[in-house]
Design an enzyme around this catalytic site. Structure first.
Site, short mmCIF file in Angstrom:
data_model
loop_
_atom_site.label_atom_id
_atom_site.label_comp_id
_atom_site.label_asym_id
_atom_site.label_seq_id
_atom_site.Cartn_x
_atom_site.Cartn_y
_atom_site.Cartn_z
N HIS A 47 0.75 -1.28 0.01
CA HIS A 47 -0.01 -0.01 0.01
C HIS A 47 0.78 1.19 0.05
O HIS A 47 1.81 1.10 0.45
CB HIS A 47 -1.02 0.23 1.11
CG HIS A 47 -2.06 -0.82 1.33
ND1 HIS A 47 -3.08 -0.87 2.01
CD2 HIS A 47 -2.28 -2.03 0.78
CE1 HIS A 47 -3.90 -2.05 1.69
NE2 HIS A 47 -3.14 -2.86 0.90
N GLU A 49 0.80 3.99 1.59
CA GLU A 49 1.37 4.21 3.03
C GLU A 49 2.65 3.45 3.35
O GLU A 49 3.44 4.13 4.21
CB GLU A 49 0.26 4.10 4.19
CG GLU A 49 -0.77 5.15 4.01
CD GLU A 49 -1.97 4.21 3.20
OE1 GLU A 49 -3.36 4.53 3.23
OE2 GLU A 49 -1.83 3.43 2.39
N CYS A 77 -6.42 2.14 5.74
CA CYS A 77 -6.81 0.92 6.34
C CYS A 77 -6.18 0.35 7.54
O CYS A 77 -5.33 1.05 8.02
CB CYS A 77 -6.84 -0.33 5.42
SG CYS A 77 -5.05 -0.91 5.04
N CYS A 80 -2.59 -0.04 7.46
CA CYS A 80 -1.66 1.04 7.45
C CYS A 80 -1.97 1.99 8.57
O CYS A 80 -0.85 2.55 8.84
CB CYS A 80 -2.29 1.80 6.18
SG CYS A 80 -1.68 1.08 4.51
#
Length: 145
Positions: A47, A49, A77, A80
């Site tokens: 992801h 992040e 999410c 993260c």
């Protein structure tokens, strides 16, 4: 947020879900920037992040990112937000909320309660319409093809 949006657009052009993240220090200097790479890396953890956090830790030479802020085009999410809390990032600024997967304000409240050893400040909805439109356009194009 403008740089995070550019990262999201780059992700879309690469066939990745268009999410971008940027980490800045207390003075506003960019430490790292990243976008989603789950598809190309075949990595569920890739992801924006997580990638931005890894890069920032490498730049700083420490896993503690105290004094930093992360700008991300979509509400983070649970994975993260866990990484953000563990990296000791002080502030999360996000664009579009994520009612189904967001774990900061939409669900769970990770990083804002008293349960964990670190709490984050947050600001949501920054360039929210633009960030949401990038995602909507990306998924509309996928559906239409």
């Amino acid at each position: 947020m403008a740089l995070a949006i550019k990262e999201a657009e780059r992700a879309a052009s690469e066939g990745e879900v268009p999410v971008g993240a940027v980490i800045v220090d207390g003075g506003g200097t960019v430490i790292s920037a990243a976008h989603n790479l789950r598809e190309s890396a075949s990595d569920a953890t890739a992801h924006a992040e997580i990638l931005a956090i890894r890069r920032a830790c490498g730049v700083i030479g420490n896993w503690r990112l105290s004094g930093t802020s992360i700008y991300v085009t979509l509400e983070p999410c649970a994975m993260c937000m866990g990484a953000i809390v563990n990296a000791r990032i002080d502030r999360v600024v996000f664009g579009a909320p994520d009612p189904k997967g967001g774990a900061l304000v939409s669900n769970f409240g990770i990083g804002v309660g008293e349960e964990l050893n670190h709490r984050v400040e947050f600001l949501g909805g920054v360039c929210g319409e633009r960030c949401a439109r990038i995602l909507e356009d990306f998924f509309r194009t996928l559906r239409d093809s």
